[in-house]
Design a protein around this motif. Structure first.
Motif, mmCIF file in Angstrom:
data_model
loop_
_atom_site.group_PDB
_atom_site.id
_atom_site.type_symbol
_atom_site.label_atom_id
_atom_site.label_comp_id
_atom_site.label_asym_id
_atom_site.label_seq_id
_atom_site.Cartn_x
_atom_site.Cartn_y
_atom_site.Cartn_z
ATOM 1 N N LEU A 15 0.822 -1.208 0.000
ATOM 2 C CA LEU A 15 0.000 0.000 0.000
ATOM 3 C C LEU A 15 0.864 1.269 0.000
ATOM 4 C CD1 LEU A 15 -3.079 0.401 -0.037
ATOM 5 C CD2 LEU A 15 -2.982 0.750 2.434
ATOM 6 N N PRO A 16 1.768 1.457 0.972
ATOM 7 C CA PRO A 16 2.634 2.655 0.904
ATOM 8 C C PRO A 16 3.616 2.617 -0.270
ATOM 9 C CG PRO A 16 3.267 1.250 2.739
ATOM 10 C CD PRO A 16 1.972 0.709 2.222
ATOM 11 N N LEU A 17 4.000 1.413 -0.704
ATOM 12 C CA LEU A 17 4.890 1.333 -1.862
ATOM 13 C C LEU A 17 4.198 1.877 -3.104
ATOM 14 C CD1 LEU A 17 7.532 0.453 -3.197
ATOM 15 C CD2 LEU A 17 6.536 -1.827 -3.517
ATOM 16 N N SER A 18 2.938 1.539 -3.300
ATOM 17 C CA SER A 18 2.185 2.053 -4.444
ATOM 18 C C SER A 18 2.086 3.575 -4.381
ATOM 19 C CB SER A 18 0.779 1.441 -4.476
ATOM 20 O OG SER A 18 0.856 0.037 -4.617
ATOM 21 N N PHE A 19 1.863 4.096 -3.165
ATOM 22 C CA PHE A 19 1.813 5.554 -3.000
ATOM 23 C C PHE A 19 3.147 6.184 -3.381
ATOM 24 C CE2 PHE A 19 2.455 9.417 -0.562
ATOM 25 C CZ PHE A 19 1.263 10.099 -0.743
ATOM 26 N N PHE A 20 4.244 5.584 -2.928
ATOM 27 C CA PHE A 20 5.584 6.119 -3.212
ATOM 28 C C PHE A 20 5.899 6.080 -4.704
ATOM 29 C CE2 PHE A 20 10.221 5.572 -3.601
ATOM 30 C CZ PHE A 20 10.617 6.787 -3.063
ATOM 31 N N LEU A 21 5.482 5.012 -5.388
ATOM 32 C CA LEU A 21 5.700 4.929 -6.828
ATOM 33 C C LEU A 21 4.922 6.022 -7.556
ATOM 34 C CD1 LEU A 21 5.630 1.061 -7.434
ATOM 35 C CD2 LEU A 21 7.608 2.570 -7.263
ATOM 36 N N GLY A 22 3.719 6.325 -7.049
ATOM 37 C CA GLY A 22 2.968 7.432 -7.615
ATOM 38 C C GLY A 22 3.682 8.764 -7.408
ATOM 39 N N VAL A 23 4.329 8.923 -6.248
ATOM 40 C CA VAL A 23 5.114 10.131 -5.979
ATOM 41 C C VAL A 23 6.280 10.244 -6.964
ATOM 42 C CG1 VAL A 23 6.619 11.273 -4.301
ATOM 43 C CG2 VAL A 23 4.466 10.246 -3.543
ATOM 44 N N LEU A 24 6.935 9.122 -7.241
ATOM 45 C CA LEU A 24 8.036 9.127 -8.209
ATOM 46 C C LEU A 24 7.558 9.597 -9.581
ATOM 47 C CD1 LEU A 24 10.046 5.850 -7.426
ATOM 48 C CD2 LEU A 24 10.643 8.202 -6.834
ATOM 49 N N VAL A 25 6.389 9.133 -9.978
ATOM 50 C CA VAL A 25 5.836 9.563 -11.263
ATOM 51 C C VAL A 25 5.578 11.070 -11.240
ATOM 52 C CG1 VAL A 25 3.880 9.348 -12.850
ATOM 53 C CG2 VAL A 25 4.822 7.313 -11.743
ATOM 54 N N GLY A 26 5.073 11.581 -10.116
ATOM 55 C CA GLY A 26 4.809 13.006 -9.998
ATOM 56 C C GLY A 26 6.048 13.861 -10.083
ATOM 57 N N TYR A 27 7.204 13.272 -9.700
ATOM 58 C CA TYR A 27 8.482 13.982 -9.793
ATOM 59 C C TYR A 27 9.244 13.642 -11.079
ATOM 60 C CZ TYR A 27 8.107 15.696 -4.992
ATOM 61 O OH TYR A 27 7.709 16.362 -3.858
ATOM 62 N N ASP A 28 8.548 13.075 -12.053
ATOM 63 C CA ASP A 28 9.093 12.782 -13.390
ATOM 64 C C ASP A 28 10.102 11.634 -13.413
ATOM 65 O OD1 ASP A 28 7.544 14.762 -14.509
ATOM 66 O OD2 ASP A 28 9.108 16.295 -14.348
ATOM 67 N N PHE A 29 10.111 10.786 -12.400
ATOM 68 C CA PHE A 29 10.959 9.595 -12.414
ATOM 69 C C PHE A 29 10.152 8.436 -13.025
ATOM 70 C CE2 PHE A 29 12.837 12.079 -8.926
ATOM 71 C CZ PHE A 29 14.160 12.105 -9.345
ATOM 72 N N PHE A 30 9.794 8.602 -14.296
ATOM 73 C CA PHE A 30 8.909 7.630 -14.946
ATOM 74 C C PHE A 30 9.572 6.251 -15.070
ATOM 75 C CE2 PHE A 30 7.306 11.590 -17.278
ATOM 76 C CZ PHE A 30 6.351 11.833 -16.296
ATOM 77 N N LEU A 31 10.801 6.228 -15.570
ATOM 78 C CA LEU A 31 11.493 4.965 -15.792
ATOM 79 C C LEU A 31 11.725 4.240 -14.476
ATOM 80 C CD1 LEU A 31 12.939 3.042 -17.717
ATOM 81 C CD2 LEU A 31 15.024 4.386 -17.379
ATOM 82 N N GLU A 32 12.176 4.967 -13.462
ATOM 83 C CA GLU A 32 12.449 4.348 -12.166
ATOM 84 C C GLU A 32 11.172 3.758 -11.548
ATOM 85 O OE1 GLU A 32 13.418 7.212 -13.184
ATOM 86 O OE2 GLU A 32 15.582 7.460 -12.883
ATOM 87 N N ALA A 33 10.077 4.508 -11.653
ATOM 88 C CA ALA A 33 8.799 4.027 -11.109
ATOM 89 C C ALA A 33 8.313 2.788 -11.859
ATOM 90 C CB ALA A 33 7.752 5.134 -11.168
ATOM 91 N N GLY A 34 8.420 2.821 -13.187
ATOM 92 C CA GLY A 34 7.975 1.678 -13.985
ATOM 93 C C GLY A 34 8.774 0.425 -13.709
ATOM 94 N N LEU A 35 10.112 0.552 -13.667
ATOM 95 C CA LEU A 35 10.955 -0.613 -13.397
ATOM 96 C C LEU A 35 10.716 -1.156 -11.990
ATOM 97 C CD1 LEU A 35 14.343 0.525 -15.016
ATOM 98 C CD2 LEU A 35 12.694 -1.124 -15.909
ATOM 99 N N SER A 36 10.523 -0.262 -11.031
ATOM 100 C CA SER A 36 10.259 -0.704 -9.658
ATOM 101 C C SER A 36 8.943 -1.462 -9.576
ATOM 102 C CB SER A 36 10.227 0.504 -8.715
ATOM 103 O OG SER A 36 11.467 1.185 -8.710
ATOM 104 N N ALA A 37 7.929 -0.973 -10.284
ATOM 105 C CA ALA A 37 6.630 -1.648 -10.287
ATOM 106 C C ALA A 37 6.734 -3.033 -10.912
ATOM 107 C CB ALA A 37 5.605 -0.805 -11.039
ATOM 108 N N ILE A 38 7.475 -3.136 -12.014
ATOM 109 C CA ILE A 38 7.648 -4.434 -12.675
ATOM 110 C C ILE A 38 8.358 -5.420 -11.748
ATOM 111 C CG2 ILE A 38 8.852 -5.605 -14.569
ATOM 112 C CD1 ILE A 38 8.345 -3.081 -16.254
ATOM 113 N N ALA A 39 9.425 -4.945 -11.080
ATOM 114 C CA ALA A 39 10.157 -5.812 -10.157
ATOM 115 C C ALA A 39 9.272 -6.257 -9.003
ATOM 116 C CB ALA A 39 11.395 -5.078 -9.625
ATOM 117 N N ALA A 40 8.465 -5.336 -8.471
ATOM 118 C CA ALA A 40 7.592 -5.678 -7.343
ATOM 119 C C ALA A 40 6.541 -6.709 -7.742
ATOM 120 C CB ALA A 40 6.920 -4.410 -6.811
ATOM 121 N N VAL A 41 5.903 -6.487 -8.887
ATOM 122 C CA VAL A 41 4.863 -7.419 -9.344
ATOM 123 C C VAL A 41 5.463 -8.792 -9.644
ATOM 124 C CG1 VAL A 41 3.180 -7.894 -11.169
ATOM 125 C CG2 VAL A 41 3.376 -5.601 -10.200
ATOM 126 N N TYR A 42 6.678 -8.809 -10.212
ATOM 127 C CA TYR A 42 7.331 -10.089 -10.496
ATOM 128 C C TYR A 42 7.576 -10.873 -9.210
ATOM 129 C CZ TYR A 42 10.826 -13.494 -11.916
ATOM 130 O OH TYR A 42 11.511 -14.666 -12.119
#
Length: 409
Positions: free
Chosen positions: A94-121
């Motif tokens: 739950l807080p990880l999803s919030f933090f990934l959304g924060v990364l997207v808001g700060y334009d860290f698109f690639l970092e947020a996407g890769l982190s999400a893929i790693a987490a889901v895997y």
């Protein structure tokens, strides 16, 4: 600004929704795709409109953690009465999803996407991760801690500038990098031989050769006395080592690679021929290999590092004469042909070496590398291997010289 907002909003919703979809696969799951998507979207909104005020998404993250703790508390209370098993994974996501959304808001698109893929895997491979964890021994965890000390505690403390040793500049960071790399080889070899049941030896030799073919051959020589297996390891690690050296020249000195490419190509073909012969000859090379209890051999690592240190000091005495240059390249190749290739390429591109001397130096480094590995196998196998190992070294010399003369230096 509107396009940026829409792109970030869609990405944050997609990241949260992806995590939520995986969590919703479990029956009776309270938190699902909508919840996680909205949490991620909320993190994006707070970051996007905070205008650099980090405290606003920070407060949101604290609140999200508090909600996650409350959710976990009621789940624990409910499970006490219903005798259900619970885990922390969903609560933590739950807080990880919030933090990934924060990364997207700060334009860290690639970092947020890769982190999400790693987490889901990791979420999808829950059983495999648990099964793998059960196979890890106490000794392997201790070795992993030792490696972490070597790589992440000792290494950063070393000076950035070369240190004077016996009047010569010596790069302690580069020296310790060798220690880290050799330790990595030990881990690669150990876990390949433990978990890969087919072709483990061959794959370990190829991967190890990319870092240090001498260390790879030495490690396998301490584990088996099968001559065909060791010859396959010798050729496979030499093949991948030379291939990585060629790639290095392609990246840092493509002009030099065009000049000496024929020499290196002929030597590469020679290693391929030996790999093919012994790979098909040995049945053991197709099978798994018994893994030792220790994933990291500290004694071997530091013995190898001391040899590297001694050879580096000898190379420091080199001058501009042909014989000393060839001797230095040979001795450098004994420990690390890659470092010789890098040094020779630098000298060539800076105008310090002519083409003919450069080509001879590269040949000498490859021969030195092959000679050192052959000596290791001779010590492991005894007199019965002298003739074949001598032929391998001689073939390396002959193929290099053929390419040298065909090129017309």
């Amino acid at each position: 600004a509107v396009i940026e907002f829409l792109g970030g909003a869609l990405l944050s919703l997609a990241i949260g929704g992806l995590i939520g979809l995986e969590r919703q696969r479990v029956p009776k799951r309270v938190l699902g795709a909508r919840t996680f998507a909205l949490v991620s979207f909320l993190g994006f909104l707070l970051a996007f409109f905070s205008q650099g005020a980090w405290w606003l998404p920070g407060i949101g993250l604290v609140v999200c953690f508090a909600l996650a703790v409350g959710y976990y508390y009621f789940r624990v209370k409910r499970s006490y009465y219903l005798s259900e098993s619970i885990g922390l994974t969903t609560t933590f996501m739950l807080p990880l999803s919030f933090f990934l959304g924060v990364l997207v808001g700060y334009d860290f698109f690639l970092e947020a996407g890769l982190s999400a893929i790693a987490a889901v895997y990791l979420l999808l491979e829950k059983r495999e991760v648990h099964a793998f964890a059960k196979t890890i021994s106490k000794q392997e965890i201790i070795d992993l801690l030792l490696f972490a000390i070597i790589a992440f505690i000792v290494y950063p403390q070393l000076p950035l500038t070369p240190t004077s040793v016996f009047g010569f500049g010596f790069d302690l960071r580069y020296f310790w990098t060798i220690v880290v790399l050799v330790s990595s080889i030990s881990f690669i070899s150990h876990f390949f031989t433990k978990y890969v049941k087919h072709h483990a030896i061959f794959y370990s030799a190829v991967l190890g050769g990319l870092v240090s073919s001498l260390a790879t051959v030495s490690l396998f020589a301490s584990k088996t006395k099968d001559k065909a297996v060791l010859y396959s390891v010798l050729a496979a690690s030499s093949l991948s080592s030379l291939a990585s050296n060629i790639l290095l020249l392609l990246l840092i000195a493509p002009v030099l690679l065009r000049e000496v490419g024929l020499i290196l190509f002929l030597q590469l073909l020679g290693f391929i021929a030996v790999v093919w012969f012994y790979y098909n000859k040995s049945r053991a090379i197709h099978e798994g290999m018994h893994a030792e209890k220790r994933a990291l051999s500290l004694a071997f690592t530091f013995e190898f590092a001391l040899v590297f240190f001694a050879v580096s000091l000898l190379v420091s005495f080199s001058s501009n004469s042909l014989l000393v240059l060839l001797a230095s390249a040979f001795l450098g190749g004994v420990v690390s042909s890659t470092s010789v290739f890098a040094a020779i390429a630098y000298q060539y591109t800076s105008g310090g070496l002519p083409q003919s001397l450069t080509a001879l130096a590269l040949i000498a480094s490859v021969v030195g590398s092959q000679f050192s590995k052959s000596v290791v196998l001779w010590l492991a196998l005894g007199e019965r291997s002298v003739r074949e190992l001598a032929l391998l070294v001689a073939a390396t010399v002959v193929l290099g010289l053929i390419g040298y003369f065909l090129h017309g230096f």
